[in-house]
Design a protein around this motif. Structure first.
Motif, PDB file in Angstrom:
ATOM      1  N   ALA A   1       0.828  -1.208   0.000  1.00  0.00           N
ATOM      2  CA  ALA A   1       0.000   0.000   0.000  1.00  0.00           C
ATOM      3  C   ALA A   1       0.861   1.255   0.000  1.00  0.00           C
ATOM      4  N   VAL A   2       1.954   1.226   0.773  1.00  0.00           N
ATOM      5  CA  VAL A   2       2.890   2.360   0.784  1.00  0.00           C
ATOM      6  C   VAL A   2       3.456   2.578  -0.615  1.00  0.00           C
ATOM      7  N   LEU A   3       3.874   1.490  -1.262  1.00  0.00           N
ATOM      8  CA  LEU A   3       4.414   1.598  -2.614  1.00  0.00           C
ATOM      9  C   LEU A   3       3.367   2.145  -3.577  1.00  0.00           C
ATOM     10  N   TRP A   4       2.150   1.641  -3.487  1.00  0.00           N
ATOM     11  CA  TRP A   4       1.064   2.086  -4.366  1.00  0.00           C
ATOM     12  C   TRP A   4       0.839   3.591  -4.231  1.00  0.00           C
ATOM     13  N   ARG A   5       0.824   4.084  -3.013  1.00  0.00           N
ATOM     14  CA  ARG A   5       0.653   5.527  -2.793  1.00  0.00           C
ATOM     15  C   ARG A   5       1.856   6.306  -3.332  1.00  0.00           C
ATOM     16  N   GLN A   6       3.055   5.788  -3.115  1.00  0.00           N
ATOM     17  CA  GLN A   6       4.263   6.487  -3.544  1.00  0.00           C
ATOM     18  C   GLN A   6       4.308   6.704  -5.049  1.00  0.00           C
TER      19      GLN A   6
END
Length: 209
Positions: free
Chosen positions: A178-183
């Motif tokens: 999820a962090v990667l997706w937002r980034q």
């Protein structure tokens, strides 16, 4: 190179779906549906310096379950959609938002993951020691950041300590995705307004496996 594009976001969101799907299967059966998918999800937690989103997950083949789960979640067919998977993904996104707003926890998370990386020189990702430490990272740093993700399933499975550790390790992997997706520019409205093109991208990715 910038990875703020649909193919990269599709990879990251599929990783979330894969983690959520495996949590559901573990909770209901006590078993992971696919060992390669399980290892891919957990190893992605360790890959904090990868060159691209695809490198985080070691290629397309390790995300096959994630692509298929994402396909089921987005195809608009209520019969094919797993509402538990949807619930877990929503929970992961909520925890990701809280995590990225807390730099102290982010720093602690980096330190703890670094410790596990050192342990992997002498152990496999699914060894009891590694699973226990990933479980503790999630419990100590992530779980209390926001509303707890309530996992539903077979009580006999959920009472097993190793299953609990696997589930929390997968939830940690889901938050990492999820962090990667937002980034890389992921937003919920894209899932609604770009559904057709996302499904086409998933089909392309599955053909690459």
């Amino acid at each position: 190179m910038s990875y703020h594009d649909l193919p990269s976001r599709c990879i990251a969101f599929a990783a979330m779906c894969q983690a959520a799907y495996q949590v559901d299967k573990l909770a209901c059966t006590g078993n992971v549906p696919n060992l390669k998918a399980f290892e891919t999800s957990l190893l992605s937690i360790m890959r904090v310096d990868s060159d691209s989103p695809l490198d985080v997950f070691g290629g397309y083949s390790g995300l096959e379950i994630g692509f298929k789960s994402m396909q089921s979640q987005l195809n608009g067919n209520n019969q094919g959609r797993n509402m538990q998977v949807t619930k877990y993904i929503i929970g992961m996104l909520a925890l990701e938002k809280k995590l990225t707003q807390d730099q102290t926890v982010c720093a602690q998370l980096g330190e703890r993951i670094n410790q596990v990386q050192h342990q992997l020189a002498h152990a496999n990702i699914d060894d009891d020691l590694i699973l226990s430490n990933l479980n503790l990272i999630y419990k100590d740093l992530i779980s209390d950041l926001g509303p707890k993700i309530q996992v539903n399933g077979n009580p006999a499975c959920l009472q097993q300590e190793r299953t609990q550790h696997k589930i929390r390790a997968l939830l940690l992997a889901g938050v990492r995705a999820a962090v990667l997706w937002r980034q890389i520019g992921g937003q919920r409205r894209q899932l609604l307004f770009s559904r057709k093109v996302i499904l086409q991208q998933i089909e392309q990715n599955l053909r690459r496996i």
